[in-house]
Write an enzyme that holds these catalytic residues in place. Structure first.
Site, mmCIF file in Angstrom:
data_model
loop_
_atom_site.group_PDB
_atom_site.id
_atom_site.type_symbol
_atom_site.label_atom_id
_atom_site.label_comp_id
_atom_site.label_asym_id
_atom_site.label_seq_id
_atom_site.Cartn_x
_atom_site.Cartn_y
_atom_site.Cartn_z
ATOM 1 N N ASP A 1 37.436 10.549 -105.785
ATOM 2 C CA ASP A 1 37.059 9.737 -106.950
ATOM 3 C C ASP A 1 35.709 9.100 -106.651
ATOM 4 O O ASP A 1 35.584 7.891 -106.440
ATOM 5 C CB ASP A 1 38.144 8.678 -107.168
ATOM 6 C CG ASP A 1 37.806 7.717 -108.292
ATOM 7 O OD1 ASP A 1 38.387 6.620 -108.308
ATOM 8 O OD2 ASP A 1 36.948 8.068 -109.123
ATOM 9 N N THR B 1 31.226 8.848 -106.732
ATOM 10 C CA THR B 1 30.077 8.773 -107.639
ATOM 11 C C THR B 1 29.469 10.169 -107.745
ATOM 12 O O THR B 1 29.994 11.121 -107.176
ATOM 13 C CB THR B 1 29.051 7.785 -107.053
ATOM 14 O OG1 THR B 1 28.888 8.096 -105.657
ATOM 15 C CG2 THR B 1 29.508 6.349 -107.190
ATOM 16 N N GLY C 1 33.541 8.648 -96.717
ATOM 17 C CA GLY C 1 34.655 9.598 -96.813
ATOM 18 C C GLY C 1 34.497 10.805 -95.915
ATOM 19 O O GLY C 1 35.488 11.319 -95.373
HETATM 20 N N1 SAM Z 1 35.033 7.297 -112.046
HETATM 21 C C1 SAM Z 1 33.760 7.341 -111.390
HETATM 22 C C2 SAM Z 1 33.058 8.628 -111.644
HETATM 23 O O1 SAM Z 1 33.679 9.504 -112.229
HETATM 24 O O2 SAM Z 1 31.895 8.736 -111.311
HETATM 25 C C3 SAM Z 1 33.941 7.057 -109.937
HETATM 26 C C4 SAM Z 1 34.317 5.623 -109.801
HETATM 27 S S1 SAM Z 1 34.473 4.942 -108.225
HETATM 28 C C5 SAM Z 1 33.747 3.410 -108.591
HETATM 29 C C6 SAM Z 1 33.264 5.773 -107.221
HETATM 30 C C7 SAM Z 1 33.319 5.161 -105.840
HETATM 31 O O3 SAM Z 1 32.853 6.087 -104.859
HETATM 32 C C8 SAM Z 1 32.454 3.898 -105.662
HETATM 33 O O4 SAM Z 1 33.290 2.813 -105.388
HETATM 34 C C9 SAM Z 1 31.548 4.226 -104.480
HETATM 35 O O5 SAM Z 1 31.298 3.110 -103.650
HETATM 36 C C10 SAM Z 1 32.364 5.292 -103.776
HETATM 37 N N2 SAM Z 1 31.603 6.149 -102.867
HETATM 38 C C11 SAM Z 1 30.373 6.686 -103.056
HETATM 39 N N3 SAM Z 1 30.018 7.428 -101.989
HETATM 40 C C12 SAM Z 1 31.057 7.370 -101.108
HETATM 41 C C13 SAM Z 1 31.295 7.932 -99.823
HETATM 42 N N4 SAM Z 1 30.382 8.726 -99.239
HETATM 43 N N5 SAM Z 1 32.475 7.672 -99.207
HETATM 44 C C14 SAM Z 1 33.412 6.883 -99.810
HETATM 45 N N6 SAM Z 1 33.246 6.297 -101.014
HETATM 46 C C15 SAM Z 1 32.076 6.551 -101.660
#
Ligand code: SAM
Length: 288
Positions: free
Chosen positions: A158, A160, A141
């Site tokens: 949204d 991690t 992102g």
């Molecule tokens: N609802 C969750 C929470 O509150 O922690 C978040 C859920 S969603 C599954 C989190 C997503 O962020 C994951 O699919 C993960 O692969 C993504 N993610 C983690 N780091 C990221 C980054 N640097 N850029 C884009 N996506 C990322």
């Protein structure tokens, strides 16, 4: 009868939550994370990344409704929405429910999360990936927001927690990129952890965001499997009035969008910006 295996969350040291694994569904290392999806009698299907619960079928609606509808209805005329992360598809599902939104871009670092959640958590995306307004970008992102020429009305991080690949989404570089990628009047929101247990993360986000936005605060909701109290959502814009809309305005926008929700309603929207005193004290300038 043999004991059922359990899955233990490892977000915190010395304490945590566990779930019985009533039916293992998937476990593998994707290109970026350790992904597990399993059935649990109490919460339905549960997905975790790197030992941290991301979403469960039973309570995901609270988080996804609050992170999608609060900024979009507060904005009032959002046409372009950017989701950072969101690989389970629940946020996309909720954003597609807004007929006024004309384009939705989702930037997810891990293609494995998207594909395995579509397969094992189909009710999260519920067909939203087929929405003609939708574009999926597989990238970090922070790369996207620092390089894109596109502009958005609402950006929803949204992500991690700030460990592993999620760490880059809590940096000043990311926040500066989000500010640059917003139209004037735009709103940025981000999951920012359970403030009772992760208070430092909220204070740090607030400090960093305040360099780029003139109005930075939080709103909150209690999500059972983000245990330990209220989950705080970072809020940033350049117009404090966007955080202080009155109930009639929100009610008319909610009705116009034709939404039927299970957690969100205009009164909950307004009330969610009320924060506990210990967080307000921690965020006070003198406290930093
Ligand atoms: N609802 C969750 C929470 O509150 O922690 C978040 C859920 S969603 C599954 C989190 C997503 O962020 C994951 O699919 C993960 O692969 C993504 N993610 C983690 N780091 C990221 C980054 N640097 N850029 C884009 N996506 C990322």
């Amino acid at each position: 009868m043999s004991e059922k295996p359990t899955w233990n969350e490892t977000l915190h040291n010395g304490f945590g939550q566990y779930f019985s694994v009533d039916q293992p569904l998937y476990r593998d290392k994707t290109d970026h994370q350790d992904l597990v999806i399993f059935e649990n009698a109490a919460f339905g299907r549960i997905m975790a990344l790197d030992g941290v619960v991301q979403t469960t079928e039973r309570d995901e609606f609270i988080y996804h409704e609050m992170m999608a509808h609060v900024p979009i209805l507060a904005h009032g005329a959002a046409k372009s929405v950017l989701i950072i992360g969101g690989g389970d598809g629940g946020m996309l599902r909720e954003v597609t429910r807004h007929p006024g939104v004309e384009s939705i871009t989702m930037v997810e670092i891990d293609a494995g999360v998207v594909s395995f959640c579509q397969q094992y958590l189909p009710n999260h995306s519920a067909g939203a990936y087929a929405d003609p307004r939708f574009t999926l970008v597989i990238d970090d992102g922070v790369n996207f927001v620092t390089q894109t020429q596109q502009k958005f009305d609402v950006i929803i991080s949204d992500c991690t927690d700030p460990i592993g690949p999620g760490e880059s989404l809590f940096t000043s570089e990311f926040y500066a990129g989000c500010k640059n990628a917003l139209h004037p009047g735009g709103i940025f929101v981000a999951q920012n952890g359970v403030c009772f247990l992760q208070q430092d993360e909220a204070v740090t986000s607030h400090r960093k965001l305040s360099h780029y936005f003139s109005d930075v605060s939080f709103y909150q909701a209690a999500v059972p499997t983000y245990y330990g109290g209220i989950m705080t959502f970072a809020w940033a814009s350049d117009n404090p009035a966007l955080r202080e809309l009155d109930l009639p305005t929100l009610t008319s926008r909610f009705a116009a969008a034709g939404l039927r929700c299970r957690y969100y309603n205009p009164a909950i929207h307004l009330g969610s910006f009320a924060l506990p005193q210990y967080l307000l004290d921690a965020l006070a300038p003198a406290a930093e």
